[in-house]
Enzyme design. Structure first.
Site, PDB file in Angstrom:
ATOM      1  N   ASP A   1      -2.284 -11.452   0.500  1.00 30.06           N
ATOM      2  CA  ASP A   1      -2.317 -10.395  -0.160  1.00 30.06           C
ATOM      3  C   ASP A   1      -2.541  -8.908   0.532  1.00 30.06           C
ATOM      4  O   ASP A   1      -3.630  -9.448   0.904  1.00 30.06           O
ATOM      5  CB  ASP A   1      -2.926 -10.285  -1.043  1.00 30.06           C
ATOM      6  CG  ASP A   1      -2.153  -8.425  -1.904  1.00 30.06           C
ATOM      7  OD1 ASP A   1      -1.123  -8.405  -2.174  1.00 30.06           O
ATOM      8  OD2 ASP A   1      -3.143  -8.420  -2.799  1.00 30.06           O
ATOM      9  N   LEU A   2      -2.053  -7.990   0.910  1.00 31.59           N
ATOM     10  CA  LEU A   2      -2.811  -7.117   1.602  1.00 31.59           C
ATOM     11  C   LEU A   2      -3.439  -5.724   0.634  1.00 31.59           C
ATOM     12  O   LEU A   2      -5.133  -5.371   1.157  1.00 31.59           O
ATOM     13  CB  LEU A   2      -1.326  -6.447   2.280  1.00 31.59           C
ATOM     14  CG  LEU A   2      -1.921  -5.264   2.823  1.00 31.59           C
ATOM     15  CD1 LEU A   2      -2.223  -5.138   3.960  1.00 31.59           C
ATOM     16  CD2 LEU A   2      -0.153  -4.438   3.269  1.00 31.59           C
ATOM     17  N   ASP A   3      -3.068  -5.071  -0.310  1.00 27.92           N
ATOM     18  CA  ASP A   3      -3.989  -4.308  -1.175  1.00 27.92           C
ATOM     19  C   ASP A   3      -5.173  -5.077  -1.821  1.00 27.92           C
ATOM     20  O   ASP A   3      -4.737  -5.170  -2.447  1.00 27.92           O
ATOM     21  CB  ASP A   3      -2.533  -3.295  -2.062  1.00 27.92           C
ATOM     22  CG  ASP A   3      -1.638  -2.366  -1.393  1.00 27.92           C
ATOM     23  OD1 ASP A   3      -1.544  -1.627  -0.339  1.00 27.92           O
ATOM     24  OD2 ASP A   3       0.132  -2.889  -1.814  1.00 27.92           O
TER      25      ASP A   3
ATOM     26  N   THR B   1      -5.999   0.618  -0.963  1.00 30.68           N
ATOM     27  CA  THR B   1      -4.788   1.215  -0.921  1.00 30.68           C
ATOM     28  C   THR B   1      -4.966   1.377  -2.684  1.00 30.68           C
ATOM     29  O   THR B   1      -3.863   2.216  -3.077  1.00 30.68           O
ATOM     30  CB  THR B   1      -3.567   0.810  -0.696  1.00 30.68           C
ATOM     31  OG1 THR B   1      -3.027  -0.524  -1.196  1.00 30.68           O
ATOM     32  CG2 THR B   1      -3.351   0.801   0.621  1.00 30.68           C
TER      33      THR B   1
ATOM     34  N   LYS C   1      -2.472  -3.425 -10.422  1.00 29.85           N
ATOM     35  CA  LYS C   1      -2.659  -3.995  -9.081  1.00 29.85           C
ATOM     36  C   LYS C   1      -1.352  -5.162  -9.764  1.00 29.85           C
ATOM     37  O   LYS C   1      -1.798  -5.918 -10.195  1.00 29.85           O
ATOM     38  CB  LYS C   1      -3.916  -4.754  -9.183  1.00 29.85           C
ATOM     39  CG  LYS C   1      -4.940  -3.759  -8.992  1.00 29.85           C
ATOM     40  CD  LYS C   1      -6.451  -4.220  -8.737  1.00 29.85           C
ATOM     41  CE  LYS C   1      -7.631  -2.870  -8.753  1.00 29.85           C
ATOM     42  NZ  LYS C   1      -8.374  -3.222  -8.698  1.00 29.85           N
TER      43      LYS C   1
ATOM     44  N   SER D   1       3.005  -9.599   0.398  1.00 32.93           N
ATOM     45  CA  SER D   1       2.479  -8.465  -0.477  1.00 32.93           C
ATOM     46  C   SER D   1       3.924  -7.763  -1.394  1.00 32.93           C
ATOM     47  O   SER D   1       4.963  -7.537  -0.079  1.00 32.93           O
ATOM     48  CB  SER D   1       1.625  -7.285   0.418  1.00 32.93           C
ATOM     49  OG  SER D   1       2.481  -6.306  -0.262  1.00 32.93           O
ATOM     50  N   ALA D   2       3.802  -7.568  -1.942  1.00 31.13           N
ATOM     51  CA  ALA D   2       4.575  -6.520  -2.976  1.00 31.13           C
ATOM     52  C   ALA D   2       5.192  -5.825  -2.684  1.00 31.13           C
ATOM     53  O   ALA D   2       6.524  -4.982  -2.525  1.00 31.13           O
ATOM     54  CB  ALA D   2       4.077  -6.542  -4.498  1.00 31.13           C
TER      55      ALA D   2
ATOM     56  N   LYS E   1       5.656 -10.906  -7.979  1.00 33.21           N
ATOM     57  CA  LYS E   1       4.471 -11.990  -8.757  1.00 33.21           C
ATOM     58  C   LYS E   1       4.468 -11.711  -9.997  1.00 33.21           C
ATOM     59  O   LYS E   1       4.485 -10.652 -10.696  1.00 33.21           O
ATOM     60  CB  LYS E   1       2.815 -11.799  -7.434  1.00 33.21           C
ATOM     61  CG  LYS E   1       3.223 -12.224  -5.797  1.00 33.21           C
ATOM     62  CD  LYS E   1       1.880 -11.493  -5.462  1.00 33.21           C
ATOM     63  CE  LYS E   1       2.034 -11.158  -4.175  1.00 33.21           C
ATOM     64  NZ  LYS E   1       0.579  -9.819  -3.621  1.00 33.21           N
TER      65      LYS E   1
ATOM     66  N   GLU F   1      -6.259 -13.280  -3.072  1.00 34.74           N
ATOM     67  CA  GLU F   1      -5.511 -13.134  -3.518  1.00 34.74           C
ATOM     68  C   GLU F   1      -6.401 -11.993  -4.560  1.00 34.74           C
ATOM     69  O   GLU F   1      -7.370 -12.435  -4.969  1.00 34.74           O
ATOM     70  CB  GLU F   1      -4.484 -13.490  -4.859  1.00 34.74           C
ATOM     71  CG  GLU F   1      -3.298 -13.316  -4.640  1.00 34.74           C
ATOM     72  CD  GLU F   1      -2.669 -11.510  -4.837  1.00 34.74           C
ATOM     73  OE1 GLU F   1      -3.024 -10.845  -5.261  1.00 34.74           O
ATOM     74  OE2 GLU F   1      -1.538 -10.916  -3.884  1.00 34.74           O
ATOM     75  N   ASP F   2      -6.429 -10.374  -4.754  1.00 36.50           N
ATOM     76  CA  ASP F   2      -7.292  -9.829  -5.790  1.00 36.50           C
ATOM     77  C   ASP F   2      -5.852  -9.189  -6.748  1.00 36.50           C
ATOM     78  O   ASP F   2      -7.097  -9.047  -8.019  1.00 36.50           O
ATOM     79  CB  ASP F   2      -7.488  -8.664  -4.717  1.00 36.50           C
ATOM     80  CG  ASP F   2      -6.376  -7.152  -4.785  1.00 36.50           C
ATOM     81  OD1 ASP F   2      -4.850  -7.627  -5.112  1.00 36.50           O
ATOM     82  OD2 ASP F   2      -6.793  -6.594  -5.415  1.00 36.50           O
TER      83      ASP F   2
HETATM   84  C1  G6P Z   1       0.979  -4.164  -4.297  1.00 33.41           C
HETATM   85  C2  G6P Z   1       0.347  -3.694  -5.484  1.00 33.41           C
HETATM   86  C3  G6P Z   1       0.858  -2.637  -5.912  1.00 33.41           C
HETATM   87  C4  G6P Z   1       2.173  -1.893  -5.918  1.00 33.41           C
HETATM   88  C5  G6P Z   1       3.120  -2.656  -5.115  1.00 33.41           C
HETATM   89  C6  G6P Z   1       4.263  -2.230  -4.914  1.00 33.41           C
HETATM   90  O1  G6P Z   1       1.463  -5.287  -5.027  1.00 33.41           O
HETATM   91  O2  G6P Z   1      -1.110  -3.970  -5.101  1.00 33.41           O
HETATM   92  O3  G6P Z   1      -0.146  -1.550  -6.554  1.00 33.41           O
HETATM   93  O4  G6P Z   1       2.892  -1.298  -6.876  1.00 33.41           O
HETATM   94  O5  G6P Z   1       2.045  -3.333  -3.887  1.00 33.41           O
HETATM   95  O6  G6P Z   1       4.262  -1.109  -3.467  1.00 33.41           O
HETATM   96  P1  G6P Z   1       5.032  -0.063  -2.818  1.00 33.41           P
HETATM   97  O7  G6P Z   1       4.154   0.315  -1.820  1.00 33.41           O
HETATM   98  O8  G6P Z   1       6.090  -1.135  -2.693  1.00 33.41           O
HETATM   99  O9  G6P Z   1       5.116   0.600  -4.014  1.00 33.41           O
HETATM  100 MG    MG Z   2      -3.280  -7.350  -4.161  1.00 32.99          MG
END
Ligand code: G6P
Ligand code: MG
Length: 217
Positions: free
Chosen positions: A9-11, A17, A45, A114-115, A145, A169-170
């Site tokens: 996962d990225l964030d 972020t 998150k 990542s989402a 997710k 994953e966090d």
């Molecule tokens: C990640 C973050 C979420 C965020 C989602 C969508 O999963 O943890 O907090 O809402 O990405 O990100 P975006 O950059 O597409 O708004």
């Molecule tokens: Mg995350």
């Protein structure tokens, strides 16, 4: 089954972020006169942009129409993109590059799961695109997710089977998504919150190839 790939996962795993998401959502909440705290932000998150907006609107008991919601989400994203445009490689979380290089040198393939639709921008701002063989993000998947779609897409791009992957994953929803995909999951954060993960560490700085192999046993 042998370990072939790690999906990150990225964030909150590779970059922090969450505070930029918080600042941008807080700004929107402020305009709408909605109280929004850092504690509320925890609920966002791993949650998609539109689902995050729904949570915030609910906090303020606001129920605007679809067009207004899209306008709010676009405004939040505009501010968020402004913040992440000034990100630098210094914002990569400690130990991430070292661990990813170590596993790549050991022949493990790597992907992002990542989402976020802003994944390409974050990867390029922090200069880490080359660390990943594949990127599955909010631009290529539809279901958020805990649906396993994003991790299954990453495994598909790498041409590996789910039980050959370990996910990092966090977020609670992300850990559940990994389990739903039939993958092993290492939680990044607190053991209490990520209790469903197979293993939990505070951050990638606590990971090594040796630990990874032990988790698989
Ligand atoms: C990640 C973050 C979420 C965020 C989602 C969508 O999963 O943890 O907090 O809402 O990405 O990100 P975006 O950059 O597409 O708004
Ligand atoms: Mg995350």
């Amino acid at each position: 089954m042998t370990l072939k790939a790690c999906i990150f996962d990225l964030d909150g795993v590779i970059v922090d972020t969450a505070r930029y998401h918080f600042l941008a959502w807080k700004r929107l909440a402020g305009q709408l006169n909605i109280e929004f705290s850092e504690k509320d932000n925890e609920r966002l998150k791993g949650v998609s942009r539109m689902d995050s907006l729904e949570i915030i609107l609910e906090l303020g008991h606001l129920y605007p129409d679809k067009r207004k919601k899209e306008e709010y989400a676009a405004l939040k994203n505009k501010w968020y993109v402004e913040y992440i445009c000034s990100m630098t490689p210094e914002e990569i979380l400690p130990g991430s590059i070292e661990f990813i290089n170590e596993i790549r040198n050991a022949g493990i393939r790597t992907a992002i799961g990542s989402a976020s639709k802003n994944t390409p921008l974050i990867l390029s701002r922090t200069g880490i695109e080359k660390l990943f063989d594949a990127v599955a993000d909010g631009n290529v998947v539809k279901k958020a997710k805990p649906d396993p779609e994003v991790f299954l897409a990453a495994a598909g791009m790498l041409n590996v089977k789910p039980d050959q992957c370990v996910v990092f994953e966090d977020a609670i929803a992300g850990v559940q998504a990994a389990l739903n995909a039939g993958m092993m999951c290492v939680g990044i954060g607190s053991r209490e919150i990520l209790s469903k993960a197979h293993f939990v560490v505070a951050g990638l700085h606590e990971m090594s190839m040796e630990k990874l192999q032990k988790i698989r046993k």
